[in-house]
Design a protein around this motif. Structure first.
Motif, mmCIF file in Angstrom:
data_model
loop_
_atom_site.group_PDB
_atom_site.id
_atom_site.type_symbol
_atom_site.label_atom_id
_atom_site.label_comp_id
_atom_site.label_asym_id
_atom_site.label_seq_id
_atom_site.Cartn_x
_atom_site.Cartn_y
_atom_site.Cartn_z
ATOM 1 N N LYS A 79 0.834 -1.204 0.000
ATOM 2 C CA LYS A 79 0.000 0.000 0.000
ATOM 3 C C LYS A 79 0.865 1.249 0.000
ATOM 4 O O LYS A 79 0.588 2.211 -0.729
ATOM 5 N N THR A 80 1.932 1.235 0.793
ATOM 6 C CA THR A 80 2.846 2.372 0.848
ATOM 7 C C THR A 80 3.492 2.612 -0.512
ATOM 8 O O THR A 80 3.591 3.751 -0.973
ATOM 9 N N ALA A 81 3.917 1.535 -1.169
ATOM 10 C CA ALA A 81 4.533 1.675 -2.492
ATOM 11 C C ALA A 81 3.530 2.222 -3.502
ATOM 12 O O ALA A 81 3.869 3.085 -4.323
ATOM 13 N N LYS A 82 2.294 1.758 -3.423
ATOM 14 C CA LYS A 82 1.257 2.230 -4.340
ATOM 15 C C LYS A 82 0.975 3.715 -4.117
ATOM 16 O O LYS A 82 0.882 4.497 -5.078
ATOM 17 N N LEU A 83 0.851 4.115 -2.862
ATOM 18 C CA LEU A 83 0.591 5.527 -2.565
ATOM 19 C C LEU A 83 1.776 6.411 -2.941
ATOM 20 O O LEU A 83 1.600 7.526 -3.430
ATOM 21 N N ARG A 84 2.988 5.909 -2.715
ATOM 22 C CA ARG A 84 4.185 6.670 -3.086
ATOM 23 C C ARG A 84 4.218 6.888 -4.591
ATOM 24 O O ARG A 84 4.513 7.985 -5.068
ATOM 25 N N GLN A 85 3.900 5.820 -5.362
ATOM 26 C CA GLN A 85 3.899 5.937 -6.817
ATOM 27 C C GLN A 85 2.842 6.942 -7.276
ATOM 28 O O GLN A 85 3.103 7.769 -8.148
ATOM 29 N N ALA A 86 1.668 6.907 -6.660
ATOM 30 C CA ALA A 86 0.609 7.849 -7.030
ATOM 31 C C ALA A 86 1.025 9.278 -6.698
ATOM 32 O O ALA A 86 0.761 10.201 -7.477
ATOM 33 N N ARG A 87 1.678 9.461 -5.553
ATOM 34 C CA ARG A 87 2.129 10.805 -5.174
ATOM 35 C C ARG A 87 3.179 11.316 -6.141
ATOM 36 O O ARG A 87 3.142 12.481 -6.564
ATOM 37 N N LEU A 88 4.124 10.462 -6.519
ATOM 38 C CA LEU A 88 5.158 10.893 -7.462
ATOM 39 C C LEU A 88 4.569 11.236 -8.823
ATOM 40 O O LEU A 88 4.991 12.206 -9.462
ATOM 41 N N GLU A 89 3.589 10.462 -9.269
ATOM 42 C CA GLU A 89 2.931 10.778 -10.542
ATOM 43 C C GLU A 89 2.179 12.100 -10.451
ATOM 44 O O GLU A 89 2.181 12.890 -11.386
ATOM 45 N N ASN A 90 1.540 12.333 -9.313
ATOM 46 C CA ASN A 90 0.785 13.568 -9.114
ATOM 47 C C ASN A 90 1.726 14.767 -9.067
ATOM 48 O O ASN A 90 1.419 15.834 -9.603
#
Length: 82
Positions: free
Chosen positions: A43-54
């Motif tokens: 979940k942390t990796a998924k949220l980190r990836q979404a934040r970086l894309e944003n």
């Protein structure tokens, strides 16, 4: 006595019932904790990836609308508020 007496056959360690149940509980608890940790890391990796894309997207901030000046309170309202 068809078995030969050897060091390994004579003194075979046996776990008590309490140790066996404790091992089962320990194994189950560690499996649950490991599963939770794996899900948390995913979940942390998924949220980190979404934040970086944003953050990578260029953001255009619209200009804020001009604020209107507030009207002065009427004399009647001033009497009741004091």
């Amino acid at each position: 006595m068809s078995r030969s007496i050897t060091e390994h056959a004579l003194f075979r360690p046996r776990a008590s019932k309490a140790e066996t149940k404790a091992d089962i509980t320990d194994h189950a608890a560690r499996a649950i904790i490991g599963d939770e940790a794996a899900r948390r890391e995913a979940k942390t990796a998924k949220l980190r990836q979404a934040r970086l894309e944003n953050e990578a997207k260029p953001t255009t901030v619209p200009a804020p609308a001009k604020l209107r000046p507030k009207k002065a309170a009427s004399a009647r309202q001033e009497k009741f508020s004091a």
